[in-house]
Design a protein around this motif. Structure first.
Motif, PDB file in Angstrom:
ATOM      1  N   GLN A  66       0.870  -1.494  -0.132  1.00 14.52           N
ATOM      2  CA  GLN A  66       0.110  -0.039  -0.033  1.00 14.52           C
ATOM      3  C   GLN A  66       0.816   1.447   0.085  1.00 14.52           C
ATOM      4  O   GLN A  66       1.646   1.340   0.998  1.00 14.52           O
ATOM      5  CB  GLN A  66      -0.873   0.147   1.319  1.00 14.52           C
ATOM      6  CG  GLN A  66      -2.005  -1.132   1.380  1.00 14.52           C
ATOM      7  CD  GLN A  66      -2.763  -1.162   0.122  1.00 14.52           C
ATOM      8  OE1 GLN A  66      -3.509  -0.252  -0.276  1.00 14.52           O
ATOM      9  NE2 GLN A  66      -2.884  -2.560  -0.786  1.00 14.52           N
ATOM     10  N   HIS A  67       0.605   2.126  -1.153  1.00 14.36           N
ATOM     11  CA  HIS A  67       1.540   3.464  -0.930  1.00 14.36           C
ATOM     12  C   HIS A  67       0.275   4.423  -0.308  1.00 14.36           C
ATOM     13  O   HIS A  67      -0.433   5.142  -0.878  1.00 14.36           O
ATOM     14  CB  HIS A  67       1.294   3.749  -2.526  1.00 14.36           C
ATOM     15  CG  HIS A  67       2.052   2.951  -3.316  1.00 14.36           C
ATOM     16  ND1 HIS A  67       3.558   3.402  -3.550  1.00 14.36           N
ATOM     17  CD2 HIS A  67       2.323   1.842  -3.835  1.00 14.36           C
ATOM     18  CE1 HIS A  67       4.234   2.292  -3.999  1.00 14.36           C
ATOM     19  NE2 HIS A  67       3.483   1.301  -4.371  1.00 14.36           N
ATOM     20  N   VAL A  68       0.717   4.410   1.183  1.00 10.22           N
ATOM     21  CA  VAL A  68      -0.133   5.415   1.935  1.00 10.22           C
ATOM     22  C   VAL A  68       0.935   5.840   2.933  1.00 10.22           C
ATOM     23  O   VAL A  68       1.900   5.441   2.892  1.00 10.22           O
ATOM     24  CB  VAL A  68      -1.087   4.695   2.564  1.00 10.22           C
ATOM     25  CG1 VAL A  68      -2.456   4.165   1.956  1.00 10.22           C
ATOM     26  CG2 VAL A  68      -0.666   3.321   3.628  1.00 10.22           C
ATOM     27  N   ASP A  69       0.571   6.898   3.789  1.00 12.15           N
ATOM     28  CA  ASP A  69       1.437   7.286   4.662  1.00 12.15           C
ATOM     29  C   ASP A  69       2.062   6.571   5.842  1.00 12.15           C
ATOM     30  O   ASP A  69       2.869   6.409   6.225  1.00 12.15           O
ATOM     31  CB  ASP A  69       1.122   8.606   5.138  1.00 12.15           C
ATOM     32  CG  ASP A  69       0.782   9.697   4.315  1.00 12.15           C
ATOM     33  OD1 ASP A  69       1.655   9.630   3.317  1.00 12.15           O
ATOM     34  OD2 ASP A  69      -0.111  10.802   4.225  1.00 12.15           O
ATOM     35  N   ALA A 102       5.039   2.562   2.366  1.00 11.84           N
ATOM     36  CA  ALA A 102       4.524   3.416   3.118  1.00 11.84           C
ATOM     37  C   ALA A 102       5.603   4.382   3.842  1.00 11.84           C
ATOM     38  O   ALA A 102       6.930   3.783   3.734  1.00 11.84           O
ATOM     39  CB  ALA A 102       3.673   3.033   4.232  1.00 11.84           C
ATOM     40  N   SER A 142      -3.220   9.474   4.855  1.00 14.23           N
ATOM     41  CA  SER A 142      -3.632   8.220   4.504  1.00 14.23           C
ATOM     42  C   SER A 142      -3.137   7.178   5.187  1.00 14.23           C
ATOM     43  O   SER A 142      -2.013   6.916   5.615  1.00 14.23           O
ATOM     44  CB  SER A 142      -3.375   8.062   2.772  1.00 14.23           C
ATOM     45  OG  SER A 142      -1.952   7.925   2.778  1.00 14.23           O
ATOM     46  N   VAL A 143      -4.200   6.167   5.587  1.00 11.76           N
ATOM     47  CA  VAL A 143      -3.866   4.893   6.547  1.00 11.76           C
ATOM     48  C   VAL A 143      -4.515   3.870   6.044  1.00 11.76           C
ATOM     49  O   VAL A 143      -5.558   3.910   5.469  1.00 11.76           O
ATOM     50  CB  VAL A 143      -4.368   5.281   7.880  1.00 11.76           C
ATOM     51  CG1 VAL A 143      -4.029   4.299   8.892  1.00 11.76           C
ATOM     52  CG2 VAL A 143      -3.755   6.609   8.549  1.00 11.76           C
ATOM     53  N   ALA A 144      -3.786   2.841   6.021  1.00 11.03           N
ATOM     54  CA  ALA A 144      -4.031   1.363   5.478  1.00 11.03           C
ATOM     55  C   ALA A 144      -4.223   0.404   6.791  1.00 11.03           C
ATOM     56  O   ALA A 144      -3.241   0.265   7.531  1.00 11.03           O
ATOM     57  CB  ALA A 144      -3.413   0.834   4.560  1.00 11.03           C
ATOM     58  N   LEU A 150      -7.844   9.712   3.730  1.00 11.05           N
ATOM     59  CA  LEU A 150      -8.226   8.322   3.026  1.00 11.05           C
ATOM     60  C   LEU A 150      -7.905   7.285   4.166  1.00 11.05           C
ATOM     61  O   LEU A 150      -6.783   7.265   4.877  1.00 11.05           O
ATOM     62  CB  LEU A 150      -7.469   8.114   2.005  1.00 11.05           C
ATOM     63  CG  LEU A 150      -7.414   6.499   1.541  1.00 11.05           C
ATOM     64  CD1 LEU A 150      -8.829   6.302   1.093  1.00 11.05           C
ATOM     65  CD2 LEU A 150      -6.437   6.325   0.481  1.00 11.05           C
ATOM     66  N   ARG A 186      -8.029   3.252   4.399  1.00  9.69           N
ATOM     67  CA  ARG A 186      -8.224   2.030   3.553  1.00  9.69           C
ATOM     68  C   ARG A 186      -8.311   0.729   4.552  1.00  9.69           C
ATOM     69  O   ARG A 186      -7.218   0.514   5.117  1.00  9.69           O
ATOM     70  CB  ARG A 186      -7.241   1.974   2.592  1.00  9.69           C
ATOM     71  CG  ARG A 186      -7.277   0.890   1.720  1.00  9.69           C
ATOM     72  CD  ARG A 186      -6.276   0.965   0.555  1.00  9.69           C
ATOM     73  NE  ARG A 186      -6.407   2.187  -0.224  1.00  9.69           N
ATOM     74  CZ  ARG A 186      -5.508   2.827  -0.961  1.00  9.69           C
ATOM     75  NH1 ARG A 186      -4.198   2.413  -0.850  1.00  9.69           N
ATOM     76  NH2 ARG A 186      -5.674   3.688  -1.645  1.00  9.69           N
TER      77      ARG A 186
END
Length: 173
Positions: free
Chosen positions: A11-14, A73, A112-114, A150, A152
């Motif tokens: 996942q390309h999130v923060d 991330a 953004s967080v997954a 975001l 996710r």
């Protein structure tokens, strides 16, 4: 807020949330995958946290951040969910794991967080209830995280994805 099938390590999130155990040393499932793919930098920071802030381990329901190492991330937020019990209601601890993860994301300035399905793997939390707790907790607290755009939920199985999709649909009305 969205639910997607996939691998949380891609996942390309923060920030990605790790369904960690209190030892913070990696293990099976999501925890093992994050440590394997992320590399030794994550384990090194976890060891430092154990030596300094959490000598007895990260408490259940709490969360703490480290580097994401080689993950796409920027950060890993390690959250310790409870083991499911039929004799004791531990829902408040699962709520806390999600709430503390969001608070840590806010401290990091994450947009953004997954999340995985915390406690729904080897810890045995029933998937439908895990989805209900996750979605309702995040929905109720995400607005309090400045700049969060975001959230996710990244689910590994079709069963998990279906449970989260159902809860997202039901709780949006």
């Amino acid at each position: 807020m969205e639910a997607v099938p996939g691998d949380i390590t891609e996942q390309h999130v923060d920030a990605v949330v790790n369904a960690a155990d209190s030892a913070l040393m990696g293990g099976g499932g999501v925890d093992g995958a994050i440590h394997r793919v992320g590399g030794p930098e994550i384990l090194a920071e976890c060891r430092m946290l154990r030596e300094t802030r959490f000598p007895d381990g990260l408490p259940t329901g709490d969360a703490v951040a480290t580097t994401a190492g080689r993950l796409p991330a920027r950060f890993v937020i390690h959250a310790v969910g409870p083991v499911y019990s039929t004799h004791e209601d531990r829902t408040r601890l699962l709520v806390s794991a999600y709430a503390r993860s969001l608070a840590v994301a806010g401290e990091l300035g994450a947009a953004s967080v997954a999340f995985p399905a915390i406690s729904a793997g080897i810890y045995g939390w029933p998937m439908d209830d895990a989805a209900r707790v996750a979605v309702r907790t995040v929905r109720g607290r995400a607005d309090a995280v400045p700049g969060l755009a975001l959230v996710r939920f990244v689910l590994f199985s079709e069963r998990a994805l279906s449970a989260f999709d159902r809860e997202l649909t039901m709780s949006s009305g």
